[in-house]
Write an enzyme that holds these catalytic residues in place. Structure first.
Site, PDB file in Angstrom:
ATOM      1  N   GLU A 156     -71.558  -9.576 -14.095  1.00  0.00           N
ATOM      2  CA  GLU A 156     -70.201  -9.968 -14.489  1.00  0.00           C
ATOM      3  C   GLU A 156     -69.447 -10.766 -13.417  1.00  0.00           C
ATOM      4  OE1 GLU A 156     -69.059  -6.257 -17.409  1.00  0.00           O
ATOM      5  OE2 GLU A 156     -68.919  -5.892 -15.268  1.00  0.00           O
TER       6      GLU A 156
HETATM    7  C1  TNX Z   1     -70.092  -2.992 -17.485  1.00  0.00           C
HETATM    8  S1  TNX Z   1     -72.851  -2.442 -16.699  1.00  0.00           S
HETATM    9  C2  TNX Z   1     -70.257  -2.998 -16.114  1.00  0.00           C
HETATM   10  C3  TNX Z   1     -69.506  -2.054 -15.285  1.00  0.00           C
HETATM   11  C4  TNX Z   1     -68.597  -1.211 -16.106  1.00  0.00           C
HETATM   12  C5  TNX Z   1     -69.292  -0.785 -17.365  1.00  0.00           C
HETATM   13  C6  TNX Z   1     -68.508   0.161 -18.198  1.00  0.00           C
HETATM   14  C7  TNX Z   1     -72.507  -3.423 -15.627  1.00  0.00           C
HETATM   15  C8  TNX Z   1     -73.611  -3.964 -14.885  1.00  0.00           C
HETATM   16  N1  TNX Z   1     -71.225  -3.734 -15.472  1.00  0.00           N
HETATM   17  O1  TNX Z   1     -68.809  -2.740 -14.290  1.00  0.00           O
HETATM   18  O2  TNX Z   1     -68.217  -0.110 -15.349  1.00  0.00           O
HETATM   19  O3  TNX Z   1     -69.570  -1.927 -18.123  1.00  0.00           O
HETATM   20  O4  TNX Z   1     -69.255   0.637 -19.264  1.00  0.00           O
END
Ligand code: TNX
Length: 527
Positions: A337
């Site tokens: 992300e």
């Molecule tokens: C996505 S999973 C994220 C996290 C969040 C999560 C909550 C991932 C690699 N990144 O930063 O905490 O969703 O479900």
């Protein structure tokens, strides 16, 4: 009757009496080993329908001269003592002990992999063998689960402490069976993490991934960059006081886990999810200005300045200190992300960070987005979101760690009524978290491409152990079974009955599990 005849008769009666009492003493209660509730389900169980009893004379013997067994023998003794009230002495030996004991030894058995074990239970002995100490440790978890649920109590309970006789031959399907705990969004202290480690061990999980940094907090002391924890560790989601592990505490955790044959995988998430670092050191920002601490739950707004050289000095220092505290083979670099890092910067950044990790003697794991970069040999792609990223990784020869959010995320609500957790990926009831097969999930990704499975617990909404347990249990035991038991031996209809019986054991352990309506809980385990 003459005196002589009477004497003979008395003697016959006496001998018959002794005979009857000794044979009835030897007569064992039948216990059907094949009907025992074991999670994960073993590869093979052959029952011989009698029982071994742990008594106040039972000792645990281990083979003298083999490293790494004594701690496992002591670990078992510590589980057995409080509930049985027996002394359960631990002794080393050079030869097979006599009747009534438990015996742990290393062997060379081609039918067992590195982590497998064989358990041969007769009326006289519980004999556990494995090629490696890890296998003995997993076998000890099986012994635990073969005993009545009350064995898990910390107070004296009644017994009898019977184990069904027969043979169990068992080994894992995947080499990596993990859980992840996000200690960045809400901090969990050393004692909490140790408790979590103990819970993981029961299900033969062998990796614990710790998400040590994120926008809301930096949780591991880095001596060359002290403000990361002083400032960056000072809060958490919701504005609480946060916290961090000193290096000493972290090393203690690594050892505690290693004694339970669990390897810790530390994660420093980058280049996104870095607000805590950006707030602690202005030079890591492209504009040279420190950001404010962040206590919300948005994702994808932060990035290290990938164009500045100081960023790589920083990463080299952090990874260097982390690698020196890491006994396992992996360091996780996050990579997810990074919505405000342009792709043309993200790719060279991930390439360079992989080199830094390799320079410090470790292998890289990253979330599936890292497959956009040029993966180094042995880099592992953790599939959480996009199948096309995972396939891109496999296309480059990488192994995949399976953590599909829709199935494996422990922070997803069970259903719309669950008050904790999120549901951006799905509502994940216990059946849905169990009923999937890593090798069938993504067309084109086969068994050979898969390193294993990992169940992540993100903690935006989780603040304490009670809530943690509610989200983790009972989904984690099922995910552990996906990692351990061959797919052909797994079915929800059979598993849910086993899980229903396992409720009482979780209660004896004091675990606050979610009593899913989909599971036929044994009367006593319904909460
Ligand atoms: C996505 S999973 C994220 C996290 C969040 C999560 C909550 C991932 C690699 N990144 O930063 O905490 O969703 O479900």
């Amino acid at each position: 009757m003459s005196r002589k005849k009477r004497k003979i008769l008395m003697n016959i009666l006496l001998i018959a009496g002794i005979f009857i009492s000794t044979t009835s003493c030897v007569k064992k209660t039948p216990v059907d080993l094949s009907k025992e509730t074991l999670i994960p389900k073993p590869v093979s169980v052959t029952a011989t329908n009698s029982s071994f009893e742990i008594t106040n004379k039972t000792r645990i013997y281990f083979n003298k001269g083999s490293d790494g067994i004594e701690s496992t023998a002591k670990y078992l003794a510590e589980i057995l003592r409080p509930s049985t009230g027996f002394p359960v002495q631990v002794k080393s030996t050079l030869k097979k002990p006599k009747s009534g004991n438990i015996y742990l030894s290393l062997t060379d058995n081609k039918n067992l992999s590195e982590e497998g074990y064989e358990l041969v239970i007769t009326e006289k002995m519980v004999q556990l063998t494995a090629n490696q100490p890890a296998g003995l440790f997993h076998g000890v978890q099986t012994i635990r689960q073969l005993l009545p649920d009350e064995i898990e109590l910390k107070t004296h309970a009644g017994g009898p402490w019977l184990i069904g006789t027969g043979t169990i031959l068992d080994y894992p399907e995947y080499e990596y069976r993990g859980a992840m705990l996000d200690v960045a969004r809400h901090f969990f202290g050393v004692e909490d993490v140790k408790q979590f480690i103990d819970q993981l061990a029961l299900y033969k999980i062998n990796y614990l991934h710790l998400h040590l940094s994120d926008d809301q907090g930096w949780r591991i002391e880095i001596k060359s960059w002290p403000n990361l924890t002083l400032h960056g560790g000072s809060t958490e989601v919701g504005g609480g006081e946060g916290g961090f592990y000193t290096q000493e505490q972290y090393i203690d955790l690594v050892h505690y886990a290693a004694e339970r044959f669990i390897t810790i995988v530390p994660e420093i998430d980058m280049p996104g999810h870095t607000n805590a670092a950006l707030s602690s050191y202005p030079e890591l920002n492209c504009n040279g200005k420190a950001t404010k601490l962040y206590t919300g739950t948005r994702v994808g707004f932060s990035t290290l300045c990938t164009k500045k050289e100081v960023t790589y000095t920083f990463i080299d220092d952090v990874i260097g200190e982390l690698a020196s505290m890491t006994t396992g083979p992996y360091i996780h670099i996050g990579g997810d992300e990074s919505h405000v890092t342009p792709m043309k910067e993200y790719i060279p950044f991930i390439n360079r960070v992989q080199e830094i990790v390799l320079k410090h003697g470790k292998m890289v794991i990253g979330w599936d987005e890292i497959a956009h970069s040029a993966l180094k040999p042995n880099t592992v792609v953790q599939y959480w979101s996009l199948a096309k990223n995972a396939k891109k990784g496999v296309g480059q020869g990488a192994k995949v760690l399976m953590s599909p959010a829709k199935r494996a995320y422990l922070d997803m609500q069970y259903d719309s009524t669950t008050t904790l957790g999120l549901h951006w990926a799905a509502y994940v009831e216990v059946d849905s978290s169990y009923s999937w097969d890593p090798e069938k999930l993504v067309p084109g990704i086969t068994k050979e491409d898969i390193l294993g499975v990992e169940a992540p617990l993100w903690t935006e909404t989780i603040t304490n152990m009670n809530d943690l347990e509610y989200m983790v249990f009972p989904r984690l035991p099922g995910l552990a079974e996906i990692g351990w038991t061959p797919a052909a031996d797994r079915s929800w209809d059979e598993y849910k009955v086993r899980l229903g019986k396992h409720g009482k054991r979780m209660q004896a352990l004091g675990i606050n599990y979610y009593p899913s309506p989909l599971v036929p809980w044994d009367e006593k385990s319904a909460k």
